[in-house]
Design an enzyme around this catalytic site. Structure first.
Site, PDB file in Angstrom:
ATOM      1  CB  ALA A   1      -0.932  -0.009   1.212  1.00 33.02           C
TER       2      ALA A   1
ATOM      3  NE  ARG B   1       4.065   6.543 -12.207  1.00 35.87           N
ATOM      4  CZ  ARG B   1       3.474   5.392 -11.862  1.00 35.87           C
ATOM      5  NH1 ARG B   1       2.185   5.218 -12.089  1.00 35.87           N
ATOM      6  NH2 ARG B   1       4.151   4.442 -11.296  1.00 35.87           N
TER       7      ARG B   1
ATOM      8  CD  GLU C   1       8.977  -1.412   5.968  1.00 36.38           C
ATOM      9  OE1 GLU C   1       7.846  -1.129   5.565  1.00 36.38           O
ATOM     10  OE2 GLU C   1       9.197  -2.301   6.840  1.00 36.38           O
TER      11      GLU C   1
ATOM     12  CB  SER D   1       7.814  -2.295  -3.247  1.00 34.94           C
ATOM     13  OG  SER D   1       7.425  -0.980  -2.961  1.00 34.94           O
TER      14      SER D   1
ATOM     15  CB  CYS E   1       1.731 -13.147  -2.303  1.00 33.36           C
ATOM     16  SG  CYS E   1       0.857 -11.652  -1.822  1.00 33.36           S
TER      17      CYS E   1
ATOM     18  CG  ASN F   1      -0.388  -3.972  -4.798  1.00 35.18           C
ATOM     19  OD1 ASN F   1       0.638  -3.320  -4.983  1.00 35.18           O
ATOM     20  ND2 ASN F   1      -0.366  -5.176  -4.272  1.00 35.18           N
TER      21      ASN F   1
ATOM     22  CD1 TRP G   1     -24.252 -26.886 -21.362  1.00 33.40           C
ATOM     23  CD2 TRP G   1     -24.796 -25.126 -20.107  1.00 33.40           C
ATOM     24  NE1 TRP G   1     -25.478 -26.451 -21.781  1.00 33.40           N
ATOM     25  CE2 TRP G   1     -25.840 -25.364 -21.026  1.00 33.40           C
ATOM     26  CE3 TRP G   1     -24.925 -24.058 -19.213  1.00 33.40           C
ATOM     27  CZ2 TRP G   1     -26.993 -24.572 -21.066  1.00 33.40           C
ATOM     28  CZ3 TRP G   1     -26.069 -23.280 -19.250  1.00 33.40           C
ATOM     29  CH2 TRP G   1     -27.089 -23.540 -20.183  1.00 33.40           C
TER      30      TRP G   1
ATOM     31  NE  ARG H   1     -27.965 -26.805 -16.927  1.00 29.50           N
ATOM     32  CZ  ARG H   1     -27.068 -27.618 -17.472  1.00 29.50           C
ATOM     33  NH1 ARG H   1     -26.485 -27.311 -18.620  1.00 29.50           N
ATOM     34  NH2 ARG H   1     -26.739 -28.753 -16.880  1.00 29.50           N
TER      35      ARG H   1
HETATM   36  C1  LIG Z   1       2.786 -15.738   3.351  1.00 34.92           C
HETATM   37  C2  LIG Z   1       1.813 -14.763   2.766  1.00 34.92           C
HETATM   38  C3  LIG Z   1       1.174 -15.063   1.584  1.00 34.92           C
HETATM   39  C4  LIG Z   1       0.259 -14.158   1.043  1.00 34.92           C
HETATM   40  N1  LIG Z   1      -0.365 -14.484  -0.126  1.00 34.92           N
HETATM   41  C5  LIG Z   1      -1.258 -13.622  -0.669  1.00 34.92           C
HETATM   42  C6  LIG Z   1      -1.890 -13.921  -1.896  1.00 34.92           C
HETATM   43  O1  LIG Z   1      -1.652 -14.974  -2.498  1.00 34.92           O
HETATM   44  N2  LIG Z   1      -2.771 -13.019  -2.396  1.00 34.92           N
HETATM   45  C7  LIG Z   1      -3.032 -11.831  -1.782  1.00 34.92           C
HETATM   46  O2  LIG Z   1      -3.841 -11.032  -2.282  1.00 34.92           O
HETATM   47  N3  LIG Z   1      -2.436 -11.512  -0.602  1.00 34.92           N
HETATM   48  C8  LIG Z   1      -1.560 -12.381  -0.048  1.00 34.92           C
HETATM   49  N4  LIG Z   1      -0.927 -12.059   1.134  1.00 34.92           N
HETATM   50  C9  LIG Z   1      -1.286 -10.809   1.820  1.00 34.92           C
HETATM   51  C10 LIG Z   1      -0.476  -9.640   1.318  1.00 34.92           C
HETATM   52  O3  LIG Z   1       0.887  -9.927   1.417  1.00 34.92           O
HETATM   53  C11 LIG Z   1      -0.826  -8.424   2.141  1.00 34.92           C
HETATM   54  O4  LIG Z   1      -2.196  -8.191   2.040  1.00 34.92           O
HETATM   55  C12 LIG Z   1      -0.094  -7.179   1.679  1.00 34.92           C
HETATM   56  O5  LIG Z   1       1.279  -7.337   1.820  1.00 34.92           O
HETATM   57  C13 LIG Z   1      -0.555  -5.973   2.493  1.00 34.92           C
HETATM   58  O6  LIG Z   1       0.173  -4.869   2.129  1.00 34.92           O
HETATM   59  P1  LIG Z   1       0.289  -3.622   3.105  1.00 34.92           P
HETATM   60  O7  LIG Z   1       1.214  -2.658   2.437  1.00 34.92           O
HETATM   61  O8  LIG Z   1      -1.025  -3.156   3.530  1.00 34.92           O
HETATM   62  O9  LIG Z   1       0.939  -4.224   4.435  1.00 34.92           O
HETATM   63  P2  LIG Z   1       2.346  -4.998   4.693  1.00 34.92           P
HETATM   64  O10 LIG Z   1       2.732  -5.782   3.489  1.00 34.92           O
HETATM   65  O11 LIG Z   1       2.167  -5.683   5.968  1.00 34.92           O
HETATM   66  O12 LIG Z   1       3.327  -3.786   4.850  1.00 34.92           O
HETATM   67  C14 LIG Z   1       3.280  -2.928   5.946  1.00 34.92           C
HETATM   68  C15 LIG Z   1       4.684  -2.429   6.172  1.00 34.92           C
HETATM   69  O13 LIG Z   1       4.630  -1.451   7.193  1.00 34.92           O
HETATM   70  C16 LIG Z   1       5.770  -1.597   8.010  1.00 34.92           C
HETATM   71  N5  LIG Z   1       5.415  -1.007   9.310  1.00 34.92           N
HETATM   72  C17 LIG Z   1       4.424  -1.366  10.149  1.00 34.92           C
HETATM   73  N6  LIG Z   1       4.379  -0.561  11.223  1.00 34.92           N
HETATM   74  C18 LIG Z   1       5.363   0.346  11.039  1.00 34.92           C
HETATM   75  C19 LIG Z   1       5.819   1.443  11.809  1.00 34.92           C
HETATM   76  N7  LIG Z   1       5.243   1.777  12.955  1.00 34.92           N
HETATM   77  N8  LIG Z   1       6.865   2.151  11.343  1.00 34.92           N
HETATM   78  C20 LIG Z   1       7.467   1.813  10.156  1.00 34.92           C
HETATM   79  N9  LIG Z   1       7.074   0.783   9.392  1.00 34.92           N
HETATM   80  C21 LIG Z   1       6.033   0.069   9.831  1.00 34.92           C
HETATM   81  C22 LIG Z   1       6.002  -3.091   8.075  1.00 34.92           C
HETATM   82  O14 LIG Z   1       7.344  -3.382   8.360  1.00 34.92           O
HETATM   83  C23 LIG Z   1       5.613  -3.526   6.657  1.00 34.92           C
HETATM   84  O15 LIG Z   1       6.712  -3.614   5.770  1.00 34.92           O
HETATM   85  C24 LIG Z   1       0.001 -12.939   1.701  1.00 34.92           C
HETATM   86  C25 LIG Z   1       0.649 -12.632   2.888  1.00 34.92           C
HETATM   87  C26 LIG Z   1       1.547 -13.524   3.422  1.00 34.92           C
HETATM   88  C27 LIG Z   1       2.242 -13.188   4.720  1.00 34.92           C
END
Ligand SMILES: Cc1cc2nc3c(=O)[nH]c(=O)nc-3n(C[C@H](O)[C@H](O)[C@H](O)COP(=O)(O)OP(=O)(O)OC[C@H]3O[C@@H](n4cnc5c(N)ncnc54)[C@H](O)[C@@H]3O)c2cc1C
Length: 453
Positions: free
Chosen positions: A13, A23, A35, A41, A45, A307, A436, A444
């Site tokens: 996100a 951009r 971070e 990034s 998954c 995303n 089908w 159906r």
């Molecule tokens: C093993 C696994 C498999 C997955 N498979 C799938 C899949 O197949 N399909 C799918 O749609 N989703 C899947 N997911 C879920 C997906 O990875 C998450 O939904 C996605 O990463 C969420 O993104 P985000 O940016 O919201 O959070 P995160 O990816 O959790 O990122 C948050 C970031 O914030 C940082 N952070 C948190 N608090 C602080 C702070 N106070 N200060 C600084 N940094 C901080 C963390 O270190 C982290 O890097 C999977 C997840 C896992 C763990």
């Protein structure tokens, strides 16, 4: 003075948002991404597939490293944790890699802190050899453990959700004996139990022992390494334990800043991903999403939403106009060659909500029955009794089964009835489906059942 946008969290996100802002606005803004880990990034998954040996890691799972973000003009602070947000003073307190604290002023703020894996306070849970699977560092720890001189024989996966079953496959393919323990009657609680049963039976057939059991504790040997899992009074000898017990929104920073949380504990935003009653944006696993089918707020931690929501937040942070219209709870996963998919409401959700609905479960195949490689496929579908409006679908089968759920997701999204779905122009040739399509067979049969009422 140049305007400063601070984004807390540097994965799906946060990373999507900063790219949008830079951009759109280039040098007009300073964009700072904070971070606490060392990667940005990255694809969590991909971790189960890295451990299974399908893909390389960890670098290969990084879409945009801190260096790449920096080359795009984003100021990335890795190893840096945001510890407090003061909205009145527009300042974030951060703690850097050496423990030094600093104040980061902002003109605009976004929270993208993700989710925290559930790690229950069970005796022995801190023994060596017990791993959560959330970050690339977790993935590396498991890969290291599997590469040790001492051969690992038995793995226990605690939790039969999608990460648990993906990790069960990874452990199996690394040659371990695998047991999955879950307190729920069937694995994959995002499905109805009758569909979960099919997953359990298939997993047992693959040599993965899926058991209903409540884990009570872990025992370690003299060196502090996990030796046994205690569950329902039984002792399971073990060399490695994987925890897959789900996640909670990491919204504590937002909460202490006084931002609005919903009942799920996720941050509540509007369609622009702006936190209610504030000028702060939030996106990803730390927020709740609006479920277009049940018309309720839910916490669904998936990369697909993170995303899209991050992109929307970034466009709006940059002064543009974008909205995130909600979700229909579509998800796919797999265990070995078994594909598992769902969208919309489960039957249990519909019954709990008191909805009058009809449900069918049909057996079909992934290709024309006579075509080589054709395998069975089960589709469960439900629709509202009066209107015939599609309410949800679950699909289990071998290659080619899971992505069919996207057709059902589109039907839900557009509020289609099952009569309409039955008649839509879906593709057909023997190597791809029966004449089908299984989804249309379900629509159906469901239409006929509704008509009998
Ligand atoms: C093993 C696994 C498999 C997955 N498979 C799938 C899949 O197949 N399909 C799918 O749609 N989703 C899947 N997911 C879920 C997906 O990875 C998450 O939904 C996605 O990463 C969420 O993104 P985000 O940016 O919201 O959070 P995160 O990816 O959790 O990122 C948050 C970031 O914030 C940082 N952070 C948190 N608090 C602080 C702070 N106070 N200060 C600084 N940094 C901080 C963390 O270190 C982290 O890097 C999977 C997840 C896992 C763990």
């Amino acid at each position: 003075v140049t305007e400063r946008v601070v984004v807390i969290g540097g994965d799906a996100a946060g990373g999507s948002a900063v790219s949008q802002v830079k951009r759109a606005r280039g040098d007009e803004v300073d964009v700072v991404m904070v971070e606490r880990g060392r990667w940005t990034s990255y694809s969590a998954c991909g971790i189960p597939y890295w451990i299974a040996g399908d893909v390389d890691g960890p670098q290969a799972l990084v879409a945009r490293s801190p260096q790449v973000h920096r080359a795009n003009g984003i100021d990335v602070l890795v190893g840096t944790e945001a510890v407090e947000v003061d909205l009145d003073c527009a300042v974030v307190d951060v703690r850097g890699p050496d423990g030094q604290t600093d104040e980061l002023g902002f003109d605009q703020l976004m929270i993208a802190t993700g989710a925290t894996p559930v790690r229950p306070d069970i005796p022995g849970i801190d023994a060596q050899g017990i791993f959560g699977i959330q970050t690339l560092a977790d993935g590396a720890s498991v890969v290291d453990a599997l590469s040790e001189q001492r051969p690992l024989v038995n793995a226990v996966v605690v939790g039969g959700g999608y990460i648990g079953i993906e990790m069960a496959e990874a452990m199996l393919r690394r040659g371990l004996n695998v047991t999955v323990l879950d307190q729920a009657p069937e694995p994959m609680p995002t499905l109805d139990p009758d569909m979960g049963r099919l997953v359990r039976e298939a997993m047992n057939g693959m040599g993965i022992d899926v058991q209903r059991a409540q884990v009570e504790g872990f025992e370690a040997d003299a060196s502090g390494r996990v030796r046994a899992v205690l569950a329902d009074g039984q002792e399971h000898e073990v060399d490695i334990v994987i925890l897959g017990l789900g996640v909670r929104p990491e919204s504590s920073l937002a909460q202490s800043a006084g931002l609005c949380l919903g009942e799920s504990g996720g941050i509540r935003t509007d369609e622009r991903m702006m936190v209610e009653d504030s000028a702060v944006f939030a996106a990803g696993d730390c927020v709740e999403s609006f479920d277009r089918v049940s018309k309720s707020w839910v916490h669904v931690a998936l990369g697909t939403h993170a995303n899209k929501q991050g992109r929307v937040a970034g466009i709006n942070l940059a002064g543009g106009q974008a909205t995130f219209p909600g979700i229909v709870r579509t998800a796919v996963s797999k265990v070995c060659d078994l594909e598992i998919a769902r969208t919309g409401l489960r039957e249990v959700d519909a019954r709990q909500a008191g909805l009058d609905c009809e449900v069918v479960t049909i057996e079909s195949s992934t290709r024309a029955g006579y075509f080589p490689g054709s395998t069975p496929m089960t589709v469960k579908m439900l629709a509202a009794a009066g209107s015939g409006r599609m309410l949800g679908a679950q699909i289990i089968g071998r290659e080619g089964a899971a992505k069919r759920v996207d057709v059902c997701a589109m039907a839900l999204w557009t509020e289609m009835t099952v009569y309409e779905l039955m008649q839509t122009d879906l593709s057909y040739a023997p190597p791809f489906s029966p004449v089908w399509d299984p989804v249309q067979v379900a629509a159906r049969v469901l239409s006929a059942k509704l008509a009998e009422r």
